[in-house]
Write an enzyme that holds these catalytic residues in place. Structure first.
Site, PDB file in Angstrom:
ATOM      1  N   ALA A  65       0.867  -1.174   0.000  1.00  0.00           N
ATOM      2  CA  ALA A  65       0.000   0.000   0.000  1.00  0.00           C
ATOM      3  C   ALA A  65       0.904   1.223   0.000  1.00  0.00           C
ATOM      4  CB  ALA A  65      -0.905  -0.022   1.222  1.00  0.00           C
ATOM      5  N   GLY A 108       0.526  -4.911   1.018  1.00  0.00           N
ATOM      6  CA  GLY A 108      -0.661  -4.933   0.162  1.00  0.00           C
ATOM      7  C   GLY A 108      -0.393  -5.591  -1.182  1.00  0.00           C
ATOM      8  N   GLU A 111      -0.768  -9.176  -0.585  1.00  0.00           N
ATOM      9  CA  GLU A 111      -2.191  -9.408  -0.322  1.00  0.00           C
ATOM     10  C   GLU A 111      -3.008  -9.367  -1.622  1.00  0.00           C
ATOM     11  OE1 GLU A 111      -1.990  -6.273   2.744  1.00  0.00           O
ATOM     12  OE2 GLU A 111      -2.949  -7.730   4.054  1.00  0.00           O
ATOM     13  N   GLU A 131       4.493  -5.245   7.196  1.00  0.00           N
ATOM     14  CA  GLU A 131       3.758  -4.167   7.876  1.00  0.00           C
ATOM     15  C   GLU A 131       4.265  -3.912   9.291  1.00  0.00           C
ATOM     16  OE1 GLU A 131       2.286  -6.540   6.037  1.00  0.00           O
ATOM     17  OE2 GLU A 131       0.681  -5.644   4.829  1.00  0.00           O
TER      18      GLU A 131
HETATM   19  C1  HXC Z   1       5.086   4.294  -1.246  1.00  0.00           C
HETATM   20  C2  HXC Z   1       7.001   3.329  -2.025  1.00  0.00           C
HETATM   21  C3  HXC Z   1       6.635   2.090  -1.466  1.00  0.00           C
HETATM   22  C4  HXC Z   1       5.399   2.023  -0.774  1.00  0.00           C
HETATM   23  C5  HXC Z   1       8.542   1.861  -2.437  1.00  0.00           C
HETATM   24  N1  HXC Z   1       8.183   3.139  -2.617  1.00  0.00           N
HETATM   25  N2  HXC Z   1       7.614   1.201  -1.737  1.00  0.00           N
HETATM   26  N3  HXC Z   1       6.237   4.416  -1.904  1.00  0.00           N
HETATM   27  N4  HXC Z   1       4.673   3.147  -0.678  1.00  0.00           N
HETATM   28  N5  HXC Z   1       4.943   0.879  -0.223  1.00  0.00           N
HETATM   29  C6  HXC Z   1       8.919   4.179  -3.332  1.00  0.00           C
HETATM   30  C7  HXC Z   1      10.115   4.647  -2.546  1.00  0.00           C
HETATM   31  O1  HXC Z   1       9.733   5.594  -1.586  1.00  0.00           O
HETATM   32  C8  HXC Z   1      10.972   5.247  -3.633  1.00  0.00           C
HETATM   33  O2  HXC Z   1      10.458   6.520  -3.978  1.00  0.00           O
HETATM   34  C9  HXC Z   1      10.701   4.323  -4.824  1.00  0.00           C
HETATM   35  O3  HXC Z   1       9.463   3.668  -4.527  1.00  0.00           O
HETATM   36  C10 HXC Z   1      11.776   3.283  -5.001  1.00  0.00           C
HETATM   37  O4  HXC Z   1      11.938   2.591  -3.757  1.00  0.00           O
HETATM   38  P1  HXC Z   1      13.372   2.306  -3.095  1.00  0.00           P
HETATM   39  O5  HXC Z   1      13.128   1.996  -1.655  1.00  0.00           O
HETATM   40  O6  HXC Z   1      14.315   3.373  -3.435  1.00  0.00           O
HETATM   41  O7  HXC Z   1      13.801   0.986  -3.893  1.00  0.00           O
HETATM   42  P2  HXC Z   1      14.749  -0.186  -3.399  1.00  0.00           P
HETATM   43  O8  HXC Z   1      15.944   0.389  -2.658  1.00  0.00           O
HETATM   44  O9  HXC Z   1      14.972  -1.034  -4.591  1.00  0.00           O
HETATM   45  O10 HXC Z   1      13.919  -0.998  -2.296  1.00  0.00           O
HETATM   46  C11 HXC Z   1      12.745  -1.698  -2.676  1.00  0.00           C
HETATM   47  C12 HXC Z   1      11.922  -2.093  -1.413  1.00  0.00           C
HETATM   48  C13 HXC Z   1      11.622  -0.836  -0.585  1.00  0.00           C
HETATM   49  C14 HXC Z   1      12.696  -3.107  -0.583  1.00  0.00           C
HETATM   50  C15 HXC Z   1      10.637  -2.744  -1.927  1.00  0.00           C
HETATM   51  O11 HXC Z   1      11.088   0.183  -1.453  1.00  0.00           O
HETATM   52  C16 HXC Z   1      10.651  -1.047   0.513  1.00  0.00           C
HETATM   53  O12 HXC Z   1      10.964  -1.625   1.543  1.00  0.00           O
HETATM   54  N6  HXC Z   1       9.407  -0.573   0.340  1.00  0.00           N
HETATM   55  C17 HXC Z   1       8.368  -0.624   1.328  1.00  0.00           C
HETATM   56  C18 HXC Z   1       7.852  -2.059   1.439  1.00  0.00           C
HETATM   57  C19 HXC Z   1       6.764  -2.139   2.492  1.00  0.00           C
HETATM   58  O13 HXC Z   1       6.970  -1.849   3.662  1.00  0.00           O
HETATM   59  N7  HXC Z   1       5.556  -2.522   2.061  1.00  0.00           N
HETATM   60  C20 HXC Z   1       4.409  -2.640   2.947  1.00  0.00           C
HETATM   61  C21 HXC Z   1       3.688  -1.338   2.928  1.00  0.00           C
HETATM   62  S1  HXC Z   1       2.420  -1.347   4.118  1.00  0.00           S
HETATM   63  P3  HXC Z   1      11.356   7.844  -3.848  1.00  0.00           P
HETATM   64  O14 HXC Z   1      10.417   8.918  -4.320  1.00  0.00           O
HETATM   65  O15 HXC Z   1      11.729   7.949  -2.441  1.00  0.00           O
HETATM   66  O16 HXC Z   1      12.511   7.589  -4.769  1.00  0.00           O
HETATM   67  C22 HXC Z   1       1.168  -2.132   3.414  1.00  0.00           C
HETATM   68  C23 HXC Z   1      -0.034  -2.095   4.252  1.00  0.00           C
HETATM   69  C24 HXC Z   1      -1.003  -3.095   3.814  1.00  0.00           C
HETATM   70  O17 HXC Z   1       1.211  -2.623   2.345  1.00  0.00           O
HETATM   71  C25 HXC Z   1      -2.151  -3.000   4.741  1.00  0.00           C
HETATM   72  C26 HXC Z   1      -3.372  -2.874   4.057  1.00  0.00           C
HETATM   73  C27 HXC Z   1      -3.224  -2.479   2.718  1.00  0.00           C
END
Ligand code: HXC
Length: 257
Positions: A65, A108, A111, A131
Site C-alpha cells: 500500500a 498490500g 495481499e 507491515e
Molecule cells: C510508497 C514506495 C513504497 C510504498 C517503495 N516506494 N515502496 N512508496 N509506498 N509501499 C517508493 C520509494 O519511496 C521510492 O520513492 C521508490 O518507490 C523506489 O523505492 P526504493 O526503496 O528506493 O527501492 P529499493 O531500494 O529497490 O527498495 C525496494 C523495497 C523498498 C525493498 C521494496 O522500497 C521497501 O521496503 N518498500 C516498502 C515495502 C513495504 O513496507 N511494504 C508494505 C507497505 S504497508 P522515492 O520517491 O523515495 O525515490 C502495506 C499495508 C497493507 O502494504 C495494509 C493494508 C493495505
C-alpha cells in the site's frame, strides 16, 4: 485508456491489468485501487473475457500500500472510509484471475497477489508482509490468506518478523502454483490464462466458486455445494458439447467461450 496508474489490455479472451507506477514500485495508492477494481469489474462482466491477469513490472509486482498516502491517516478516517474494504469488490469477481508476480510483492502487494485465484511467480519474486516494521499489521487479508496458504507457523513467522520469502520457498510452501524464469513470466501467464479462457466461462465460474467454498465452509457443506454445482453443469450446452466432443474424438467448441 482513461487510466493513469494501470494499463488495461485485451488479447483474445484474456484481459491483462498491469500495475504501472514504476517510480513508486507500483505502490497501491487510492487511485490505483480505484482503477484496478474498475477495470477488473468491467472485464468480469464481459462475456468475451474468460480470464484476467494482474501483473506488475520485472522489479515489482507491488511494494505495498502507498506508505506516503497512509502516513498521516487517523483511525477515524481509516475506519469511517473503510479504506481497504473496497477490495471485497475484487474478491467477489467470478472470472478466473491470475497474479503474475515478479520482484517485490510486499504488504498490500502480497495481499493483492493472494486475492487472485492462481499465483504464477517469476524466479525473482519476493513475497512478504513487512507491515509490522511500519508499526501496523496486514489490512488487505494477508493474515488470513497467507495463513490458509502456507500454514500457521510460517505465516506467523512472516507476519511477526516481516521477513520476505523467495519464489522457491513460496512454491514449496504452497503459496504459488509454479515458478518460471522472470523472462518467461508474461508468456507463461498469457498461456495459462488462454487455456482457462478457452474453457466454458460459466463452467469455469462454477469451478472457481466450488474451490473457493473450501475456504468458507465445512468439508460436508463444501462437498454438498460442489455436488450441486456439478449437477448444474448438466443444464448447460457446454456439458453436452464437451462430452459429445470426447465421444466423437474431436476438440470441443463451447458456446460460452
Ligand atoms: C510508497 C514506495 C513504497 C510504498 C517503495 N516506494 N515502496 N512508496 N509506498 N509501499 C517508493 C520509494 O519511496 C521510492 O520513492 C521508490 O518507490 C523506489 O523505492 P526504493 O526503496 O528506493 O527501492 P529499493 O531500494 O529497490 O527498495 C525496494 C523495497 C523498498 C525493498 C521494496 O522500497 C521497501 O521496503 N518498500 C516498502 C515495502 C513495504 O513496507 N511494504 C508494505 C507497505 S504497508 P522515492 O520517491 O523515495 O525515490 C502495506 C499495508 C497493507 O502494504 C495494509 C493494508 C493495505
Amino acid at each position: 485508456t482513461e487510466y493513469e496508474t494501470i494499463l488495461a489490455t485485451v488479447e483474445g479472451r484474456v484481459a491483462t491489468i498491469t500495475l504501472n507506477r514504476p517510480k513508486a514500485l507500483n505502490a497501491i495508492s487510492n487511485q490505483l485501487t480505484q482503477e484496478v477494481i474498475d477495470a477488473a469489474v468491467r472485464y468480469d462482466r464481459d462475456e468475451d473475457i474468460g480470464a484476467i491477469i494482474i501483473t506488475g513490472s520485472e522489479k515489482a509486482f507491488a511494494a505495498g500500500a502507498d506508505i506516503k498516502e497512509m502516513a498521516t491517516l487517523s483511525f477515524a478516517e481509516a475506519y469511517t472510509a473503510d479504506i481497504f474494504g473496497i477490495w471485497e469488490r475484487f474478491t467477489a469477481l467470478r472470472t478466473p484471475i491470475i497474479s503474475a508476480v515478479a520482484g517485490h510483492a510486499l504488504g498490500g502487494g502480497c495481499e493483492l497477489a493472494m486475492m487472485a485465484d492462481i499465483i504464477l511467480a517469476a524466479d525473482n519474486a519476493k513475497f512478504g508482509q513487512p507491515e509490522i516494521k511500519l508499526g501496523i499489521i496486514p489490512g488487505m487479508g494477508g493474515s488470513q490468506r497467507l495463513t490458509r496458504a502456507i500454514g500457521k507457523s510460517k505465516a506467523m513467522e512472516m507476519v511477526l518478523t516481516g521477513r520476505t520469502m523467495g519464489a522457491e520457498e513460496a512454491e514449496r510452501a504452497g503459496l504459488v502454483a509454479r515458478v518460471v524464469p522472470v523472462a518467461d513470466l508474461q508468456r507463461e501467464a498469457a498461456e495459462l490464462a488462454a487455456t482457462i479462457a478457452g474453457m466454458s466461462k460459466p463452467i469455469a465460474m462454477l469451478a472457481k466458486e466450488a474451490v473457493n467454498a473450501a475456504f468458507e465452509s465445512s468439508l460436508a457443506e463444501g462437498v454438498l455445494l460442489e455436488r450441486r454445482l456439478n449437477y448444474a453443469c448438466f443444464a448447460t450446452e457446454d456439458q453436452s458439447e464437451g462430452m459429445a466432443a470426447f465421444v466423437e474424438k474431436r476438440p470441443a467448441t463451447f458456446t460460452h467461450c
